[in-house]
Design a protein around this motif. Structure first.
Motif, PDB file in Angstrom:
ATOM      1  N   LEU A   1       5.782  25.306  34.948  1.00 60.74           N
ATOM      2  CA  LEU A   1       6.900  26.226  35.166  1.00 60.74           C
ATOM      3  C   LEU A   1       7.303  26.313  36.626  1.00 60.74           C
ATOM      4  O   LEU A   1       8.418  26.748  36.942  1.00 60.74           O
ATOM      5  N   THR A   2       6.399  25.915  37.511  1.00 63.34           N
ATOM      6  CA  THR A   2       6.702  25.989  38.948  1.00 63.34           C
ATOM      7  C   THR A   2       6.947  24.622  39.576  1.00 63.34           C
ATOM      8  O   THR A   2       7.300  24.535  40.747  1.00 63.34           O
ATOM      9  N   THR A   3       6.747  23.561  38.800  1.00 62.18           N
ATOM     10  CA  THR A   3       6.989  22.210  39.310  1.00 62.18           C
ATOM     11  C   THR A   3       8.475  21.910  39.251  1.00 62.18           C
ATOM     12  O   THR A   3       9.101  21.976  38.185  1.00 62.18           O
ATOM     13  N   ALA A   4       9.034  21.571  40.387  1.00 55.52           N
ATOM     14  CA  ALA A   4      10.481  21.360  40.462  1.00 55.52           C
ATOM     15  C   ALA A   4      10.880  20.037  39.806  1.00 55.52           C
ATOM     16  O   ALA A   4      10.338  18.984  40.126  1.00 55.52           O
ATOM     17  N   THR A   5      11.791  20.116  38.864  1.00 49.36           N
ATOM     18  CA  THR A   5      12.487  18.940  38.325  1.00 49.36           C
ATOM     19  C   THR A   5      13.952  19.340  38.214  1.00 49.36           C
ATOM     20  O   THR A   5      14.268  20.540  38.240  1.00 49.36           O
ATOM     21  N   PRO A   6      14.856  18.388  38.083  1.00 49.05           N
ATOM     22  CA  PRO A   6      16.273  18.758  37.938  1.00 49.05           C
ATOM     23  C   PRO A   6      16.549  19.613  36.709  1.00 49.05           C
ATOM     24  O   PRO A   6      17.603  20.236  36.601  1.00 49.05           O
ATOM     25  N   TYR A   7      15.560  19.664  35.791  1.00 45.58           N
ATOM     26  CA  TYR A   7      15.775  20.376  34.532  1.00 45.58           C
ATOM     27  C   TYR A   7      14.939  21.643  34.401  1.00 45.58           C
ATOM     28  O   TYR A   7      15.053  22.345  33.385  1.00 45.58           O
ATOM     29  N   ASN A   8      14.117  21.941  35.386  1.00 46.64           N
ATOM     30  CA  ASN A   8      13.259  23.123  35.295  1.00 46.64           C
ATOM     31  C   ASN A   8      14.054  24.365  35.656  1.00 46.64           C
ATOM     32  O   ASN A   8      14.203  24.728  36.824  1.00 46.64           O
ATOM     33  N   THR A   9      14.543  25.059  34.629  1.00 44.92           N
ATOM     34  CA  THR A   9      15.394  26.225  34.863  1.00 44.92           C
ATOM     35  C   THR A   9      14.609  27.469  35.246  1.00 44.92           C
ATOM     36  O   THR A   9      15.187  28.552  35.398  1.00 44.92           O
ATOM     37  N   TYR A  10      13.287  27.333  35.404  1.00 45.18           N
ATOM     38  CA  TYR A  10      12.501  28.398  36.032  1.00 45.18           C
ATOM     39  C   TYR A  10      12.550  28.253  37.547  1.00 45.18           C
ATOM     40  O   TYR A  10      12.131  29.141  38.279  1.00 45.18           O
ATOM     41  N   VAL A  11      13.057  27.125  38.020  1.00 48.54           N
ATOM     42  CA  VAL A  11      13.117  26.831  39.455  1.00 48.54           C
ATOM     43  C   VAL A  11      14.557  26.672  39.924  1.00 48.54           C
ATOM     44  O   VAL A  11      14.953  27.232  40.946  1.00 48.54           O
ATOM     45  N   ILE A  12      15.342  25.872  39.183  1.00 41.30           N
ATOM     46  CA  ILE A  12      16.728  25.617  39.605  1.00 41.30           C
ATOM     47  C   ILE A  12      17.635  26.734  39.097  1.00 41.30           C
ATOM     48  O   ILE A  12      17.362  27.370  38.073  1.00 41.30           O
ATOM     49  N   SER A  13      18.702  26.976  39.817  1.00 46.16           N
ATOM     50  CA  SER A  13      19.688  27.954  39.366  1.00 46.16           C
ATOM     51  C   SER A  13      20.807  27.222  38.634  1.00 46.16           C
ATOM     52  O   SER A  13      21.057  26.040  38.852  1.00 46.16           O
ATOM     53  N   GLY A  14      21.458  27.932  37.750  1.00 48.12           N
ATOM     54  CA  GLY A  14      22.563  27.332  37.006  1.00 48.12           C
ATOM     55  C   GLY A  14      22.090  26.410  35.898  1.00 48.12           C
ATOM     56  O   GLY A  14      20.947  26.462  35.449  1.00 48.12           O
ATOM     57  N   LEU A  15      23.006  25.564  35.463  1.00 47.88           N
ATOM     58  CA  LEU A  15      22.729  24.638  34.372  1.00 47.88           C
ATOM     59  C   LEU A  15      22.008  23.392  34.868  1.00 47.88           C
ATOM     60  O   LEU A  15      22.179  22.997  36.026  1.00 47.88           O
ATOM     61  N   PRO A  16      21.225  22.735  34.019  1.00 46.16           N
ATOM     62  CA  PRO A  16      20.669  21.434  34.385  1.00 46.16           C
ATOM     63  C   PRO A  16      21.803  20.402  34.493  1.00 46.16           C
ATOM     64  O   PRO A  16      22.934  20.675  34.068  1.00 46.16           O
ATOM     65  N   PRO A  17      21.524  19.222  35.038  1.00 49.64           N
ATOM     66  CA  PRO A  17      22.597  18.261  35.305  1.00 49.64           C
ATOM     67  C   PRO A  17      23.212  17.618  34.065  1.00 49.64           C
ATOM     68  O   PRO A  17      24.359  17.171  34.111  1.00 49.64           O
ATOM     69  N   THR A  18      22.476  17.546  32.973  1.00 52.33           N
ATOM     70  CA  THR A  18      22.988  16.933  31.741  1.00 52.33           C
ATOM     71  C   THR A  18      22.508  17.750  30.551  1.00 52.33           C
ATOM     72  O   THR A  18      21.611  18.586  30.680  1.00 52.33           O
ATOM     73  N   PRO A  19      23.078  17.503  29.381  1.00 45.10           N
ATOM     74  CA  PRO A  19      22.488  18.100  28.175  1.00 45.10           C
ATOM     75  C   PRO A  19      21.051  17.617  27.995  1.00 45.10           C
ATOM     76  O   PRO A  19      20.636  16.619  28.598  1.00 45.10           O
ATOM     77  N   ILE A  20      20.297  18.309  27.151  1.00 46.18           N
ATOM     78  CA  ILE A  20      18.906  17.927  26.902  1.00 46.18           C
ATOM     79  C   ILE A  20      18.717  17.450  25.459  1.00 46.18           C
ATOM     80  O   ILE A  20      17.611  17.065  25.080  1.00 46.18           O
ATOM     81  N   ALA A  21      19.773  17.483  24.668  1.00 44.14           N
ATOM     82  CA  ALA A  21      19.690  17.080  23.267  1.00 44.14           C
ATOM     83  C   ALA A  21      21.111  16.994  22.716  1.00 44.14           C
ATOM     84  O   ALA A  21      22.085  17.272  23.406  1.00 44.14           O
ATOM     85  N   MET A  22      21.202  16.621  21.449  1.00 46.06           N
ATOM     86  CA  MET A  22      22.491  16.569  20.767  1.00 46.06           C
ATOM     87  C   MET A  22      22.767  17.897  20.081  1.00 46.06           C
ATOM     88  O   MET A  22      22.093  18.242  19.108  1.00 46.06           O
ATOM     89  N   PRO A  23      23.725  18.654  20.553  1.00 47.15           N
ATOM     90  CA  PRO A  23      24.065  19.895  19.843  1.00 47.15           C
ATOM     91  C   PRO A  23      25.015  19.618  18.691  1.00 47.15           C
ATOM     92  O   PRO A  23      25.858  18.715  18.756  1.00 47.15           O
ATOM     93  N   GLY A  24      24.895  20.406  17.628  1.00 50.41           N
ATOM     94  CA  GLY A  24      25.841  20.321  16.523  1.00 50.41           C
ATOM     95  C   GLY A  24      27.058  21.181  16.794  1.00 50.41           C
ATOM     96  O   GLY A  24      27.145  21.885  17.804  1.00 50.41           O
TER      97      GLY A  24
END
Length: 335
Positions: free
Chosen positions: A265-288
């Motif tokens: 939860l504290t390791t920074a990745t472009p998708y870790n929304t516990y660390v980054i603010s706002g939305l991640p850079p891309t979707p993470i799955a296919m939404p219906g």
């Protein structure tokens, strides 16, 4: 004597003619297949004789001579289309030739469920023996260039494939299947975007797609999607971190083994929304479509938190105090 011979010959010809006529009528009306369904593939370059051989090899009661006669009568000799055909019981010779002329080939199906990642989609395609595989060892960016020619297209195809069942002919290239699913997502996304509620904070349809993918992964309960979408939108508007586990899992990639640890939860990745603010850079799955609709028509309340009950549903809270109480009740006390 000559008259007797002529009469005898005429009798024989009459008998043969009658037999041929009955055999011809039988060829037109009698089913050539009785019992199980069989599959015939007409390949490019197959001659008429080769096609007949394939039918006979499958134990179809096809007489080559009458097949050629009927094909000639139907002006079908140069109209037989390539592809895989499903021949069912009780089909007659003219009906089979009509299938070949009309190109009514067998349709195979592949399903992409809601919530799958693009890697899961590729794996499903790769293991399908009826698809022509051309994308082995091709990176996401290269795949995206095959799906979208515009320079402004996202670098990743993640989330851009619409979850649905797609039908295709045998030997259809993988790129063609993906392109249909990609175009379907563009169509659905545009439709939902045009009918969105006013005063939403999304600047682009792609931002809505990103959030919809998170909502898709957070719940399988349709009624909860607008509620969860509303929570995330309010958090974004108040500059709060999204703090959603599915994005953390996506950012962990292959290192995710079924558990999220404190350090994850504290390791920074472009998708870790516990660390980054706002939305991640891309979707993470296919939404219906339902998830897309939810983020563009979010529930209007004041909740900013939610926690899983453990039965697939969630408890929603407007304050951190109420949220912690829900955690105590549904999470900590169960450990």
């Amino acid at each position: 004597m000559n008259n007797k011979i002529i009469g005898f010959v005429l009798l024989i010809l009459s008998f043969v003619g009658g037999w041929l006529w009955m055999d011809y009528q039988s060829a037109l009306t009698k089913p050539v297949l009785v019992g199980e369904t069989v599959y015939i593939e007409i390949e490019k370059g197959d001659s008429l004789n080769r096609i007949i051989d394939k039918l006979v090899a499958q134990k179809l009661a096809v007489k080559p001579f009458w097949f050629k006669v009927v094909a000639l009568q139907e002006n079908a000799l140069k109209k037989l289309k390539t592809g895989e055909y499903e021949l069912t019981s009780e089909l007659t010779l003219p009906e089979i030739i009509a299938l070949f002329v009309q190109g009514k080939t067998k349709q195979h199906a592949i399903t992409f469920p809601e919530g799958w990642s693009f890697k899961e989609i590729l794996h499903e395609i790769e293991k399908n023996p009826n698809i022509e595989h051309t994308l082995s060892s091709v990176d996401f960016k290269s795949i995206m260039s095959k799906l979208e020619s515009e320079a402004t297209a996202p670098a990743s195809p993640e989330g851009l494939i619409f979850p649905d069942t797609y039908f295709f002919e045998k030997h259809t290239p993988d790129v063609s299947v993906l392109k249909r699913a990609y175009d379907k997502m563009q169509q659905v996304l545009q439709q939902e975007w045009l009918n969105k509620e006013e005063n939403l904070s999304f600047k682009t349809p792609y931002e809505a797609l990103i959030l919809a993918s998170i909502v898709e992964k957070e719940t399988g309960v349709a009624a909860e999607r607008p509620l969860i979408a509303g929570v995330f939108i309010r958090r974004l508007e108040q500059n709060m971190l999204l703090q959603t586990d599915p994005t953390v899992i996506y950012g962990m990639g292959e290192s995710y083994q079924g558990d999220i640890r404190s350090k994850d939860l504290t390791t920074a990745t472009p998708y870790n929304t516990y660390v980054i603010s706002g939305l991640p850079p891309t979707p993470i799955a296919m939404p219906g479509r339902d998830a897309l609709h939810a983020v563009l028509h979010p529930a209007k309340d004041d909740s900013l938190y939610f926690v899983a009950r453990g039965d697939g549903t969630h408890v929603f809270s407007a304050t951190l105090k109420d949220h912690n109480s829900a955690i105590d009740k549904f999470q900590r006390n169960k450990k």
